[in-house]
Write a protein that holds these residues in place. Structure first.
Motif, PDB file in Angstrom:
ATOM      1  N   ILE A  94     -15.126  -5.485 -12.042  1.00  0.00           N
ATOM      2  CA  ILE A  94     -14.307  -4.671 -11.142  1.00  0.00           C
ATOM      3  C   ILE A  94     -14.746  -4.950  -9.716  1.00  0.00           C
ATOM      4  N   VAL A  95     -13.785  -5.322  -8.887  1.00  0.00           N
ATOM      5  CA  VAL A  95     -14.047  -5.711  -7.503  1.00  0.00           C
ATOM      6  C   VAL A  95     -13.299  -4.763  -6.573  1.00  0.00           C
ATOM      7  N   GLY A  96     -13.916  -4.413  -5.454  1.00  0.00           N
ATOM      8  CA  GLY A  96     -13.233  -3.545  -4.501  1.00  0.00           C
ATOM      9  C   GLY A  96     -14.076  -3.296  -3.270  1.00  0.00           C
ATOM     10  N   GLU A  97     -13.802  -2.172  -2.585  1.00  0.00           N
ATOM     11  CA  GLU A  97     -14.565  -1.799  -1.396  1.00  0.00           C
ATOM     12  C   GLU A  97     -14.742  -0.293  -1.421  1.00  0.00           C
ATOM     13  N   VAL A  98     -15.998   0.149  -1.272  1.00  0.00           N
ATOM     14  CA  VAL A  98     -16.318   1.556  -1.507  1.00  0.00           C
ATOM     15  C   VAL A  98     -16.941   2.230  -0.281  1.00  0.00           C
ATOM     16  N   PHE A  99     -16.600   1.745   0.894  1.00  0.00           N
ATOM     17  CA  PHE A  99     -17.251   2.263   2.104  1.00  0.00           C
ATOM     18  C   PHE A  99     -17.047   3.771   2.282  1.00  0.00           C
ATOM     19  N   GLY A 100     -15.908   4.283   1.882  1.00  0.00           N
ATOM     20  CA  GLY A 100     -15.656   5.710   2.033  1.00  0.00           C
ATOM     21  C   GLY A 100     -15.961   6.520   0.797  1.00  0.00           C
ATOM     22  N   VAL A 101     -16.367   5.845  -0.282  1.00  0.00           N
ATOM     23  CA  VAL A 101     -16.595   6.547  -1.553  1.00  0.00           C
ATOM     24  C   VAL A 101     -17.870   6.043  -2.234  1.00  0.00           C
ATOM     25  N   GLU A 102     -18.875   5.780  -1.460  1.00  0.00           N
ATOM     26  CA  GLU A 102     -20.118   5.197  -1.975  1.00  0.00           C
ATOM     27  C   GLU A 102     -20.707   6.014  -3.128  1.00  0.00           C
ATOM     28  N   ARG A 103     -20.885   7.294  -2.912  1.00  0.00           N
ATOM     29  CA  ARG A 103     -21.583   8.119  -3.897  1.00  0.00           C
ATOM     30  C   ARG A 103     -20.826   8.158  -5.217  1.00  0.00           C
ATOM     31  N   ALA A 104     -19.527   8.375  -5.149  1.00  0.00           N
ATOM     32  CA  ALA A 104     -18.720   8.461  -6.362  1.00  0.00           C
ATOM     33  C   ALA A 104     -18.680   7.119  -7.082  1.00  0.00           C
ATOM     34  N   ALA A 105     -18.531   6.037  -6.350  1.00  0.00           N
ATOM     35  CA  ALA A 105     -18.443   4.714  -6.962  1.00  0.00           C
ATOM     36  C   ALA A 105     -19.735   4.343  -7.667  1.00  0.00           C
ATOM     37  N   ARG A 106     -20.850   4.659  -7.056  1.00  0.00           N
ATOM     38  CA  ARG A 106     -22.140   4.337  -7.662  1.00  0.00           C
ATOM     39  C   ARG A 106     -22.389   5.194  -8.909  1.00  0.00           C
ATOM     40  N   ALA A 107     -21.861   6.396  -8.914  1.00  0.00           N
ATOM     41  CA  ALA A 107     -21.972   7.237 -10.100  1.00  0.00           C
ATOM     42  C   ALA A 107     -21.171   6.645 -11.255  1.00  0.00           C
ATOM     43  N   SER A 121     -19.737  -3.027   0.566  1.00  0.00           N
ATOM     44  CA  SER A 121     -20.581  -1.873   0.851  1.00  0.00           C
ATOM     45  C   SER A 121     -21.564  -2.200   1.964  1.00  0.00           C
ATOM     46  N   SER A 122     -21.941  -1.181   2.704  1.00  0.00           N
ATOM     47  CA  SER A 122     -22.952  -1.340   3.748  1.00  0.00           C
ATOM     48  C   SER A 122     -24.357  -1.077   3.226  1.00  0.00           C
ATOM     49  N   ASN A 129     -26.025  -2.998 -12.435  1.00  0.00           N
ATOM     50  CA  ASN A 129     -24.705  -3.642 -12.513  1.00  0.00           C
ATOM     51  C   ASN A 129     -23.829  -3.489 -11.288  1.00  0.00           C
ATOM     52  N   PHE A 130     -24.382  -2.985 -10.167  1.00  0.00           N
ATOM     53  CA  PHE A 130     -23.580  -2.718  -8.971  1.00  0.00           C
ATOM     54  C   PHE A 130     -24.014  -3.662  -7.861  1.00  0.00           C
ATOM     55  N   SER A 131     -23.312  -4.777  -7.725  1.00  0.00           N
ATOM     56  CA  SER A 131     -23.589  -5.740  -6.659  1.00  0.00           C
ATOM     57  C   SER A 131     -22.732  -5.417  -5.441  1.00  0.00           C
ATOM     58  N   VAL A 132     -23.189  -5.859  -4.279  1.00  0.00           N
ATOM     59  CA  VAL A 132     -22.486  -5.563  -3.033  1.00  0.00           C
ATOM     60  C   VAL A 132     -22.200  -6.850  -2.268  1.00  0.00           C
ATOM     61  N   PHE A 133     -21.172  -6.792  -1.429  1.00  0.00           N
ATOM     62  CA  PHE A 133     -20.864  -7.908  -0.536  1.00  0.00           C
ATOM     63  C   PHE A 133     -20.408  -7.343   0.787  1.00  0.00           C
ATOM     64  N   ASP A 134     -20.263  -8.211   1.756  1.00  0.00           N
ATOM     65  CA  ASP A 134     -19.834  -7.800   3.081  1.00  0.00           C
ATOM     66  C   ASP A 134     -19.321  -9.028   3.809  1.00  0.00           C
ATOM     67  N   ASN A 135     -18.561  -8.796   4.873  1.00  0.00           N
ATOM     68  CA  ASN A 135     -18.002  -9.937   5.609  1.00  0.00           C
ATOM     69  C   ASN A 135     -18.984 -10.409   6.686  1.00  0.00           C
ATOM     70  N   PHE A 136     -19.994 -11.120   6.262  1.00  0.00           N
ATOM     71  CA  PHE A 136     -20.966 -11.670   7.197  1.00  0.00           C
ATOM     72  C   PHE A 136     -20.410 -12.963   7.794  1.00  0.00           C
ATOM     73  N   ASP A 278     -27.242  -8.715  -3.674  1.00  0.00           N
ATOM     74  CA  ASP A 278     -26.491  -8.742  -2.428  1.00  0.00           C
ATOM     75  C   ASP A 278     -25.778 -10.090  -2.313  1.00  0.00           C
ATOM     76  N   TYR A 279     -24.460 -10.050  -2.291  1.00  0.00           N
ATOM     77  CA  TYR A 279     -23.658 -11.266  -2.173  1.00  0.00           C
ATOM     78  C   TYR A 279     -23.384 -11.645  -0.719  1.00  0.00           C
ATOM     79  N   GLY A 280     -23.943 -10.913   0.226  1.00  0.00           N
ATOM     80  CA  GLY A 280     -23.723 -11.200   1.640  1.00  0.00           C
ATOM     81  C   GLY A 280     -23.939 -12.649   2.035  1.00  0.00           C
TER      82      GLY A 280
END
Length: 335
Positions: A94-107, A121-122, A129-136, A278-280
């Motif tokens: 599952i791929v997406g962006e959780v900047f406004g819903v960090e706590r719920a998404a991680r749960a 994610s920042s 199982n929760f990897s993160v990426f960002d537009n570096f 971290d996929y940054g």
């Protein structure tokens, strides 16, 4: 992407496929050919940032590697439900962006430890199982700044962003540093519209800056290049290449390529080796995660000596000889 309310766009959801067992992080390599992947996006897939993720997943789909479904314009208040729906439905990545819903998404990720999550994610990754990426993509942003510094005649550059969060700030700061390297006299006007998808609002903010003397606009949001086109000033693009739509306006763009990140995640899940990381770094130029768009219609219009410096810096970045400082602090106007 980032915090805050999203544009009010009718939500379209694509849910698909028969249910399948979620992939286990410690399981052996998978036997099936196609991986079941879902994308969950809080804005339309046409939006710059999300479009790059969608494009990379569609490419994997076209190669026959994945079965890809997605939901777009998902409200933050509905994001957790959609995550759970896809996880329960057997989506293995599952791929997406959780900047406004960090706590719920991680749960949610904790509740589905055998499902792989790759989320914008920042914050750090979360085991198992929760990897993160960002537009570096601060490297090509710096290069576009060098070009902008050479192209401004008024020595005033306008910059319109969505929200002052790290994902936006680091690109703006890199752009500003690049412009100052070429043109120490340049001044900046910076504003944020408080939305990720409100082209009319971004356009009005750009008009205000152009009225105050800006002759180059940094188009972090849709709508800015429209204002630049109408007022016959120049613009610098971000994340995607919009020069085909604005051939007399957009000089250069910093492009983001999500393919290295997406392809790695797919391979890791298929191999049974996906883990929280971290996929940054996979957005860096040296691995093909970002690039400077071709000048196209502006080829030969940027001073040759400046382009020589840009090309040398670009090569040095690709070779890993130099780096662009990551500055996530909020950029400030200098006028």
């Amino acid at each position: 992407m980032g915090w805050g309310a999203w544009g009010k766009v009718a939500r379209r959801t694509v849910l698909g496929g028969a249910a399948a067992l979620a992939v286990g992080m410690a399981l052996p390599a998978m036997a099936q050919t196609k991986l079941k992947v879902a994308g969950i996006y809080t804005v339309p897939i046409e939006q710059q940032w999300v479009s790059r993720i969608h494009l990379a997943l569609k490419a994997a789909e076209s190669r026959g590697e994945v079965e890809y479904v997605w939901a777009e314009s998902v409200a933050n208040t509905d994001y957790e439900r959609v995550m759970r729906q896809y996880a329960e439905g057997g989506q293995q990545l599952i791929v997406g962006e959780v900047f406004g819903v960090e706590r719920a998404a991680r749960a949610v990720a904790k509740d589905y430890p055998k499902t792989a999550f790759l989320m914008g994610s920042s914050f750090p990754a979360q085991a198992p199982n929760f990897s993160v990426f960002d537009n570096f993509i601060q490297e090509p942003a710096y290069l576009t700044g060098m070009i902008a510094g050479a192209m401004t005649k008024s020595n005033v550059i306008g910059m319109v962003g969505g929200y002052p969060i790290p994902e936006v700030n680091r690109l703006m700061n890199a752009f500003m540093e690049g412009a100052k390297e070429i043109n120490p006299k340049v001044k900046f006007m910076v504003s944020f519209i408080g939305s990720w998808f409100d082209p009319p609002k971004a356009k009005e903010a750009a008009f205000a800056m152009i009225d105050r003397g800006a002759d180059v606009m940094y188009a972090e949001r849709f709508g800015v290049s429209d204002a630049a086109k109408e007022r016959k000033v120049l613009a610098i693009g971000n994340v995607i290449n919009t020069q085909p739509q604005y051939p007399d306006t957009v000089v250069a763009s910093a492009l983001w390529h999500m393919e290295p990140s997406i392809d790695r995640a797919i391979a890791q899940v298929k191999a049974g080796s996906f883990k929280a990381e971290d996929y940054g770094p996979y957005s860096m130029m040296k691995v093909g995660g970002s690039s400077l768009a071709p000048l196209g219609t502006f080829e030969g219009k940027v001073p040759a000596d400046v382009m020589g410096k840009v090309k040398q810096r670009e090569q040095d970045l690709r070779d890993g000889k130099v780096t662009v400082k990551v500055n996530d602090g909020e950029p400030k106007s200098t006028m």
